[in-house]
Design a protein around this motif. Structure first.
Motif, PDB file in Angstrom:
ATOM      1  N   UNK A 160      80.445 -24.262 -32.454  1.00  0.00           N
ATOM      2  CA  UNK A 160      79.004 -25.086 -31.842  1.00  0.00           C
ATOM      3  C   UNK A 160      78.647 -24.844 -30.539  1.00  0.00           C
ATOM      4  N   UNK A 161      79.675 -24.494 -29.585  1.00  0.00           N
ATOM      5  CA  UNK A 161      79.265 -24.032 -28.408  1.00  0.00           C
ATOM      6  C   UNK A 161      78.922 -22.743 -28.300  1.00  0.00           C
ATOM      7  N   UNK A 162      79.087 -21.866 -29.319  1.00  0.00           N
ATOM      8  CA  UNK A 162      78.503 -20.375 -29.269  1.00  0.00           C
ATOM      9  C   UNK A 162      77.125 -20.645 -29.863  1.00  0.00           C
ATOM     10  N   UNK A 163      76.851 -21.411 -30.715  1.00  0.00           N
ATOM     11  CA  UNK A 163      75.415 -21.861 -31.198  1.00  0.00           C
ATOM     12  C   UNK A 163      74.617 -22.180 -30.139  1.00  0.00           C
ATOM     13  N   UNK A 164      74.876 -23.081 -29.299  1.00  0.00           N
ATOM     14  CA  UNK A 164      74.273 -23.666 -28.273  1.00  0.00           C
ATOM     15  C   UNK A 164      74.123 -22.683 -27.127  1.00  0.00           C
ATOM     16  N   UNK A 165      75.151 -21.899 -26.907  1.00  0.00           N
ATOM     17  CA  UNK A 165      75.089 -21.062 -25.768  1.00  0.00           C
ATOM     18  C   UNK A 165      73.934 -19.859 -26.427  1.00  0.00           C
ATOM     19  N   UNK A 166      74.154 -19.302 -27.476  1.00  0.00           N
ATOM     20  CA  UNK A 166      73.186 -18.248 -27.855  1.00  0.00           C
ATOM     21  C   UNK A 166      71.806 -19.011 -27.869  1.00  0.00           C
ATOM     22  N   UNK A 167      71.333 -20.040 -28.172  1.00  0.00           N
ATOM     23  CA  UNK A 167      69.983 -20.750 -28.012  1.00  0.00           C
ATOM     24  C   UNK A 167      69.559 -20.763 -26.840  1.00  0.00           C
ATOM     25  N   UNK A 200      72.942 -10.788 -24.320  1.00  0.00           N
ATOM     26  CA  UNK A 200      74.365 -10.843 -24.571  1.00  0.00           C
ATOM     27  C   UNK A 200      75.082 -11.395 -23.627  1.00  0.00           C
ATOM     28  N   UNK A 201      75.025 -10.797 -22.363  1.00  0.00           N
ATOM     29  CA  UNK A 201      76.037 -11.275 -21.154  1.00  0.00           C
ATOM     30  C   UNK A 201      75.776 -12.562 -20.745  1.00  0.00           C
ATOM     31  N   UNK A 202      74.476 -13.101 -20.857  1.00  0.00           N
ATOM     32  CA  UNK A 202      74.048 -14.446 -20.399  1.00  0.00           C
ATOM     33  C   UNK A 202      74.682 -15.435 -21.519  1.00  0.00           C
ATOM     34  N   UNK A 203      74.605 -14.939 -22.982  1.00  0.00           N
ATOM     35  CA  UNK A 203      75.201 -15.923 -23.744  1.00  0.00           C
ATOM     36  C   UNK A 203      76.485 -16.102 -23.927  1.00  0.00           C
ATOM     37  N   UNK A 204      77.185 -15.019 -23.560  1.00  0.00           N
ATOM     38  CA  UNK A 204      78.609 -14.976 -23.526  1.00  0.00           C
ATOM     39  C   UNK A 204      79.134 -15.703 -22.208  1.00  0.00           C
ATOM     40  N   UNK A 205      78.515 -15.489 -21.166  1.00  0.00           N
ATOM     41  CA  UNK A 205      78.871 -16.370 -19.840  1.00  0.00           C
ATOM     42  C   UNK A 205      78.462 -17.859 -20.208  1.00  0.00           C
ATOM     43  N   UNK A 206      77.399 -18.244 -20.722  1.00  0.00           N
ATOM     44  CA  UNK A 206      77.299 -19.597 -21.036  1.00  0.00           C
ATOM     45  C   UNK A 206      78.234 -20.049 -22.124  1.00  0.00           C
ATOM     46  N   UNK A 207      78.912 -19.218 -23.157  1.00  0.00           N
ATOM     47  CA  UNK A 207      79.694 -19.994 -24.110  1.00  0.00           C
ATOM     48  C   UNK A 207      81.074 -20.021 -23.187  1.00  0.00           C
ATOM     49  N   UNK A 208      81.252 -19.166 -22.373  1.00  0.00           N
ATOM     50  CA  UNK A 208      82.641 -19.534 -21.635  1.00  0.00           C
ATOM     51  C   UNK A 208      82.720 -20.340 -20.720  1.00  0.00           C
ATOM     52  N   UNK A 209      81.541 -20.776 -20.251  1.00  0.00           N
ATOM     53  CA  UNK A 209      81.396 -22.025 -19.310  1.00  0.00           C
ATOM     54  C   UNK A 209      81.388 -23.228 -20.276  1.00  0.00           C
ATOM     55  N   UNK A 210      80.951 -23.277 -21.245  1.00  0.00           N
ATOM     56  CA  UNK A 210      81.074 -24.229 -22.200  1.00  0.00           C
ATOM     57  C   UNK A 210      82.361 -24.611 -22.678  1.00  0.00           C
ATOM     58  N   UNK A 211      83.187 -23.575 -23.040  1.00  0.00           N
ATOM     59  CA  UNK A 211      84.419 -23.640 -23.421  1.00  0.00           C
ATOM     60  C   UNK A 211      85.399 -24.136 -22.448  1.00  0.00           C
TER      61      UNK A 211
END
Length: 87
Positions: free
Chosen positions: A37-44, A66-77
């Motif tokens: 779920x965090x990955x999907x939200x971060x990707x969007x 991709x770097x922006x999405x991964x950074x957002x996913x890391x922050x969310x996790x």
């Protein structure tokens, strides 16, 4: 959104969530479903930010997106892990 778009969003969310989880050091106390779920939200959100900045839809692989999405996913996790640790 058709079924192909939903399936691709889930697959990209899984990849982004797992990569974001790998970036965060230590053990995370969240499950795989929350990671997805965090990955999907971060990707969007990452796609929207990349489009706003102007680094989306370039020739070849969109590394900045991709770097922006991964950074957002890391922050969310990391944020979810902290809320889980307090309980």
């Amino acid at each position: 959104m058709d079924i192909d778009g939903i399936i691709s969003a889930i697959v990209i969310g899984i990849v982004i969530g797992v990569l974001g989880r790998l970036v965060v050091p230590g053990r995370q106390r969240i499950g795989i479903l929350l990671t997805i779920v965090v990955g999907i939200v971060a990707a969007l959100i990452g796609t929207a930010i990349a489009a706003g900045v102007g680094v989306a839809n370039t020739d070849g692989v969109d590394w900045a997106e991709w770097l922006i999405q991964i950074a957002l996913a890391a922050l969310g996790i990391a944020a979810l892990d902290r809320t889980r640790a307090r309980r």
